[in-house]
Design a protein around this motif. Structure first.
Motif, short mmCIF file in Angstrom:
data_model
loop_
_atom_site.label_atom_id
_atom_site.label_comp_id
_atom_site.label_asym_id
_atom_site.label_seq_id
_atom_site.Cartn_x
_atom_site.Cartn_y
_atom_site.Cartn_z
N ARG A 183 0.85 -1.19 0.00
CA ARG A 183 0.00 0.00 0.00
C ARG A 183 0.88 1.24 0.00
N PHE A 184 0.66 2.11 -1.00
CA PHE A 184 1.44 3.34 -1.12
C PHE A 184 0.60 4.53 -0.68
N SER A 185 1.14 5.30 0.26
CA SER A 185 0.45 6.48 0.77
C SER A 185 1.23 7.73 0.37
N GLY A 186 0.52 8.82 0.16
CA GLY A 186 1.18 10.07 -0.21
C GLY A 186 0.19 11.15 -0.58
N HIS A 187 -0.87 10.75 -1.28
CA HIS A 187 -1.90 11.73 -1.65
C HIS A 187 -2.68 12.16 -0.41
N ALA A 188 -3.10 13.43 -0.41
CA ALA A 188 -3.82 13.98 0.74
C ALA A 188 -5.33 13.83 0.61
N GLU A 189 -5.79 13.49 -0.61
CA GLU A 189 -7.23 13.31 -0.83
C GLU A 189 -7.44 12.04 -1.66
N ALA A 190 -8.68 11.77 -2.01
CA ALA A 190 -9.02 10.57 -2.79
C ALA A 190 -8.19 10.48 -4.06
N VAL A 191 -7.74 9.25 -4.38
CA VAL A 191 -7.02 9.00 -5.64
C VAL A 191 -8.06 8.58 -6.68
N THR A 192 -8.03 9.22 -7.84
CA THR A 192 -9.10 9.05 -8.83
C THR A 192 -8.71 8.19 -10.03
N SER A 193 -7.40 8.03 -10.27
CA SER A 193 -6.96 7.33 -11.48
C SER A 193 -5.53 6.85 -11.27
N VAL A 194 -5.20 5.71 -11.89
CA VAL A 194 -3.84 5.19 -11.79
C VAL A 194 -3.50 4.42 -13.06
N GLU A 195 -2.23 4.44 -13.45
CA GLU A 195 -1.81 3.70 -14.65
C GLU A 195 -0.33 3.36 -14.57
N PHE A 196 0.02 2.19 -15.12
CA PHE A 196 1.42 1.80 -15.29
C PHE A 196 1.99 2.46 -16.54
N SER A 197 3.27 2.81 -16.50
CA SER A 197 3.96 3.21 -17.73
C SER A 197 4.08 1.99 -18.64
N PRO A 198 4.29 2.19 -19.95
CA PRO A 198 4.35 1.05 -20.87
C PRO A 198 5.42 0.02 -20.52
N ASP A 199 6.51 0.45 -19.88
CA ASP A 199 7.55 -0.51 -19.50
C ASP A 199 7.34 -1.06 -18.08
N GLY A 200 6.32 -0.59 -17.40
CA GLY A 200 6.01 -1.10 -16.07
C GLY A 200 6.90 -0.58 -14.96
N GLN A 201 7.75 0.38 -15.26
CA GLN A 201 8.73 0.86 -14.28
C GLN A 201 8.23 2.03 -13.43
N VAL A 202 7.17 2.68 -13.88
CA VAL A 202 6.65 3.87 -13.19
C VAL A 202 5.14 3.77 -13.08
N LEU A 203 4.59 4.31 -12.01
CA LEU A 203 3.15 4.45 -11.85
C LEU A 203 2.80 5.94 -11.86
N ALA A 204 1.69 6.29 -12.46
CA ALA A 204 1.17 7.65 -12.37
C ALA A 204 -0.19 7.60 -11.71
N SER A 205 -0.46 8.56 -10.83
CA SER A 205 -1.76 8.62 -10.16
C SER A 205 -2.27 10.06 -10.15
N ALA A 206 -3.59 10.19 -10.15
CA ALA A 206 -4.25 11.49 -10.08
C ALA A 206 -5.09 11.54 -8.83
N SER A 207 -5.25 12.75 -8.28
CA SER A 207 -5.95 12.84 -7.00
C SER A 207 -6.78 14.12 -6.89
N GLN A 208 -7.74 14.06 -5.98
CA GLN A 208 -8.53 15.23 -5.67
C GLN A 208 -7.73 16.28 -4.92
N ASP A 209 -6.48 15.95 -4.53
CA ASP A 209 -5.64 16.95 -3.86
C ASP A 209 -4.96 17.90 -4.86
N HIS A 210 -5.43 17.86 -6.14
CA HIS A 210 -4.99 18.75 -7.23
C HIS A 210 -3.64 18.34 -7.83
N THR A 211 -3.12 17.18 -7.45
CA THR A 211 -1.78 16.80 -7.93
C THR A 211 -1.81 15.51 -8.75
N VAL A 212 -0.74 15.34 -9.53
CA VAL A 212 -0.41 14.08 -10.18
C VAL A 212 0.87 13.58 -9.52
#
Length: 362
Positions: A53-82
């Protein structure tokens, strides 16, 4: 055999609130999920199942995706950040700040160099993954932007917003080159088919629509759900589309046959997210019930004609279609007349012996 319907492999329980996003890594060895509980969970599927379990966002996380090589994750949140995460036990992440309202979706380009985000500030932003900075902003929507996705070749971005429009953007000239309007309700989600010639949009008015971005025409209009559709995912073959709806079901649409093939029950309450694995042999779904369901398909091994004939025998829908083209030449409205094979996972006996994995907090 053609008699093998999609089946629930097992449920995963670990989130404490609605699951808003699901995504597989390129090898389908890992599944990442995000939730209103502000966390991401990385489920290891191949080994003795473990989870982080990865924590860091201050509000609800709305979207997540793996990079094509699987080495990075990107997430979007209601805390206005990616956030960009290295999915390892160190839990390292970088924060991309620029939006001034909740971020609704995030998606990688095909080369993994860029990420596109969509936000309630009515803007779409393209970020550099390597340099972790904003590249440029696309603006024309007059309502909250629900979703934005890169085309398979990265040259186009499709976005949809609560202003009832779907915009097609040229990423080189940074301009909107076309707009589709969804007059009833508003589009909630949009994605490209694997060849990049069509987009599918999910609607708050219970519809799923297919648009040809070359001819700018509506190809298909499925009305098979009884409530708003929240997410769609194309099978890698491009022949099937799976949909997730607030009516509590997932539905598998046969795009070549222009028909509804399967209705899947398993979630208790609205289904918010769904995604096929890159190989198409699995898909995962997440819902308001905080459950993640991992499913197995039969599409990867079966000849299309076999599936068509099998489903026709099972559901007795209508005359077999004339396969004049990969997609129909005009729009078709599908309604509840179209029966489907019902698969109720709550009556099946999925893997109930294996306990839920121990979740390690990062």
């Amino acid at each position: 055999s053609p008699q093998e319907d999609p089946v629930l492999i097992r449920p995963f329980r670990g989130h404490t609130a609605a699951v808003t996003g699901v995504a597989f890594d390129p090898n389908a060895a890992e599944l990442v999920t995000c939730s209103v509980d502000r966390c991401l969970i990385l489920w290891k599927l191949k080994t003795q199942c473990s989870a982080y379990r990865f924590s860091g966002h201050a509000e609800a996380v709305t979207s997540v995706e793996f990079s094509p090589d699987g080495q990075v994750l990107a997430s979007a949140s209601q805390d206005h950040t990616v956030r960009l995460w290295i999915p390892c036990i160190h839990g390292e992440s970088s924060v991309l700040k620029g939006h001034t309202a909740p971020v609704r979706s995030v998606s990688f380009s095909h080369d993994g160099y860029s990420v596109v985000s969509a936000s309630n500030d009515k803007l779409i932003k393209i970020w550099s993954v390597c340099y972790q900075r904003l590249l440029f902003t696309l603006f024309q929507h007059t309502g909250w932007v629900c979703c934005a996705k890169f085309s398979p070749d990265g040259r186009i971005v499709a976005s949809c917003a609560e202003d009832k429009s779907i915009n097609i953007w040229d990423t080189r000239n940074k301009i909107c080159i076309n707009t589709f309007s969804d007059y009833e309700g508003f589009p909630t989600f949009v994605d490209f088919n694997p060849s990049g010639t069509c987009i599918a949009s999910a609607g708050s008015n219970n519809t799923v629509k297919l648009w040809d971005i070359r001819t700018n025409k509506l190809l298909q209009n499925f009305k098979v759900h009884r409530a708003g559709v929240n997410c769609v995912s194309f099978h890698p073959s491009g022949n099937y589309l799976i949909t997730a709806s607030s009516d509590g079901t997932l539905k598998i649409l046969d795009l070549l046959g222009e028909r509804l093939s399967y209705t899947l029950h398993g979630h208790k309450g609205p289904v918010l997210s769904v995604a096929f694995s890159k190989g198409g042999d699995k898909f995962a779904s997440g819902g308001v019930d905080a459950q993640v369901l991992l499913w197995k398909t039969n599409f990867d091994t079966l000849d299309y004609e076999e599936v068509l004939e099998h489903n026709f025998r099972r559901a007795h829908i209508d005359d077999p279609p004339h396969l004049l083209d990969v997609y129909p030449r005009s729009s078709h409205i599908h309604d509840e007349r179209f029966k489907s094979v019902e698969v109720d996972a709550t009556f099946d006996v999925p893997d109930i012996q294996t306990p839920d994995p121990v979740i390690i907090d990062i």
